[in-house]
Design an enzyme around this catalytic site. Structure first.
Site, PDB file in Angstrom:
ATOM      1  N   LYS A 114      62.576  52.307  -7.995  1.00  0.00           N
ATOM      2  CA  LYS A 114      62.346  51.157  -7.502  1.00  0.00           C
ATOM      3  C   LYS A 114      61.169  50.689  -8.640  1.00  0.00           C
ATOM      4  O   LYS A 114      60.485  51.314  -9.650  1.00  0.00           O
ATOM      5  CB  LYS A 114      61.687  50.967  -6.251  1.00  0.00           C
ATOM      6  CG  LYS A 114      62.899  51.182  -5.137  1.00  0.00           C
ATOM      7  CD  LYS A 114      63.848  50.002  -5.021  1.00  0.00           C
ATOM      8  CE  LYS A 114      65.376  50.534  -4.343  1.00  0.00           C
ATOM      9  NZ  LYS A 114      65.488  50.858  -3.174  1.00  0.00           N
TER      10      LYS A 114
HETATM   11  C1  LIG Z   1      66.313  51.253  -1.939  1.00  0.00           C
HETATM   12  C2  LIG Z   1      66.648  50.259  -0.885  1.00  0.00           C
HETATM   13  C3  LIG Z   1      66.275  50.256   0.394  1.00  0.00           C
HETATM   14  C4  LIG Z   1      65.715  51.672   1.160  1.00  0.00           C
HETATM   15  O1  LIG Z   1      64.614  51.970   0.481  1.00  0.00           O
HETATM   16  P1  LIG Z   1      63.977  53.608   0.934  1.00  0.00           P
HETATM   17  O2  LIG Z   1      62.600  53.310   0.320  1.00  0.00           O
HETATM   18  O3  LIG Z   1      64.853  54.353   0.176  1.00  0.00           O
HETATM   19  O4  LIG Z   1      64.002  53.703   2.216  1.00  0.00           O
HETATM   20  C5  LIG Z   1      66.509  49.296   1.457  1.00  0.00           C
HETATM   21  N1  LIG Z   1      67.256  48.336   0.960  1.00  0.00           N
HETATM   22  C6  LIG Z   1      67.770  47.965  -0.406  1.00  0.00           C
HETATM   23  C7  LIG Z   1      68.256  46.849  -0.712  1.00  0.00           C
HETATM   24  C8  LIG Z   1      67.460  49.001  -1.230  1.00  0.00           C
HETATM   25  O5  LIG Z   1      67.763  49.000  -2.452  1.00  0.00           O
END
Ligand SMILES: *Cc1c(COP(=O)(O)O)cnc(C)c1O
Length: 401
Positions: free
Chosen positions: A199
């Site tokens: 991210k």
């Molecule tokens: C990455 C992601 C999540 C989950 O994130 P985590 O921190 O890994 O739990 C949820 N929604 C979307 C759209 C994502 O891309």
């Protein structure tokens, strides 16, 4: 020398790049290492002052009063629905064009996910589709800010307010984004961010929930660590700080201070990293402008895009290969790529559970067939972007239609 197209790497030609370029790679600077070392040496490595500070700073960046840093966005979304009291008999409307986490958490609280289609330009939750899906059982809306582009949260919020239901925003891609000058995090009842490795701000694993609502913030905090009320001891003069009372069966979603320290370092560099993403996106946009086989993302007016991802759509009508082949060819040219997302209604579990199937959501179905996420991360160089576009052009040259 002949000037015909160079042989594809998959057929034994020389790859566009000598070394592999991944679609994402975390940018970890000296500051993150310094803060992690300090956390490790502090004598306190589980949830503590660094985690509290990360929650505070994320809330400040996102324009919200409260921020709770936790161990994932999945946990943050689960806490949000639980804090709102969403449960059996309730429906939660969300996008089918998303990561499975946001649908799983609806299942975890015992509610029913109601999938709807997305808008063709942004691939964000379509407010008109939401309106058609509303029922007397709808308790919450769960929009997803696809790739870092905020949803039409004015329209979505308007629908929710008119019915007295709540909006939990999945902003896993959208830290730093804004809509008409208002930051993502200030636009919904609760907003969840992800600090997963890929991210646009990372703690390795982590996330946060932000809200303006005091009671929801307190409830999420309580539920994030077993439902243990640590303030209970203050009510009794004859007990000490070891005392707590469990007032709800909570979860184990707390973040470690070691990971929170990475996030604090990332936050100090965040504006610079986002600026870098914008520059790389501008370069992609200009280099791909003359490539009609590739449709580029088109942010709407008034939007600051967080550019977690740079997803393009293949004009398959102009190509003699499909998306899977395109990604295979990119891989051989030493360019990583990914697909965001395999729509929820194509996964066997949700097909069985919700009675949905391929073709039910035409915009998402069409987007999925064409989707290729190209590499984008702050430590990429302009040369890397040029390599990606060179590989894209090379492959296109071999598959004319
Ligand atoms: C990455 C992601 C999540 C989950 O994130 P985590 O921190 O890994 O739990 C949820 N929604 C979307 C759209 C994502 O891309």
């Amino acid at each position: 020398m002949t000037s015909g197209p160079e042989t594809l790497a998959l057929r034994g030609g020389t790859p566009v790049r000598a070394t592999f370029l991944p679609f994402s790679r975390p940018s970890i600077g000296a500051r993150e290492k310094e803060l992690v070392l300090a956390a490790l040496e502090s004598g306190w490595i589980t949830t503590g002052p660094q985690t509290v500070e990360l929650g505070r700073r994320v809330a400040a960046l996102a324009g919200a009063r409260h921020g709770l840093a936790v161990n994932s966005a999945t946990g943050a979304l689960h806490l949000a629905l639980a804090a709102l009291g969403v449960g059996p008999g309730d429906e939660v409307i969300t996008s089918t064009y998303t990561f499975v986490a946001c649908v799983n958490v609806i299942e975890h609280v015992g509610a029913r996910p109601v999938l709807v289609d997305v808008e063709p330009d942004t691939l964000c939750l379509d407010p008109r589709a939401v309106e058609r899906a509303l029922t007397a059982k709808t308790r919450a809306l769960l929009p997803v800010d696809y790739a870092g582009h905020p949803c039409d949260l004015d329209a979505i919020g308007g629908l929710a307010r008119a019915r007295g239901i709540r909006v939990v925003e999945d902003a896993a891609h959208a830290l730093g984004a804004s809509l008409g000058g208002r930051p993502v995090g200030s636009l919904s009842d609760i907003t969840a961010f992800s600090f997963y490795a890929t991210k646009n701000l990372t703690t390795g694993e982590g996330g946060a929930a932000v809200t303006d609502d005091d009671a929801l913030a307190a409830r999420m905090s309580l539920l994030s660590l077993h439902g243990m009320d640590r303030d209970a001891w203050k009510r009794y003069s004859d007990t000490g700080s070891w005392y707590y009372e469990v007032t709800a069966p909570g979860f184990k979603y707390n973040l470690s201070d070691v990971l929170a320290a990475i996030g604090l370092g990332q936050l100090e560099r965040f504006e610079g990293m986002q600026q870098r993403r914008r520059e790389l996106v501008a370069l992609y946009d200009s280099l791909l402008a003359g490539v009609p086989e590739v449709r580029r993302p088109q942010p709407r007016a008034g939007v600051v895009h967080a550019w977690h991802l740079y997803p393009v759509a293949l004009e398959l009508e102009r190509l003699a290969c499909d998306r899977a082949r395109f990604i295979q060819e990119l891989r051989a040219e030493n360019i990583g790529a990914s697909v965001h997302f395999i729509p929820i209604h194509l996964h066997p579990y949700f097909q069985d559970r919700l009675g949905v199937r391929a073709g039910d959501f035409p915009v998402a179905d069409d987007a999925y067939r064409r989707a290729v996420t190209l590499p984008l991360f702050p430590d990429m160089t302009p040369r890397d972007v040029e390599d990606v576009v060179a590989a894209v052009r090379k492959i296109i040259g071999h598959f004319p239609r």
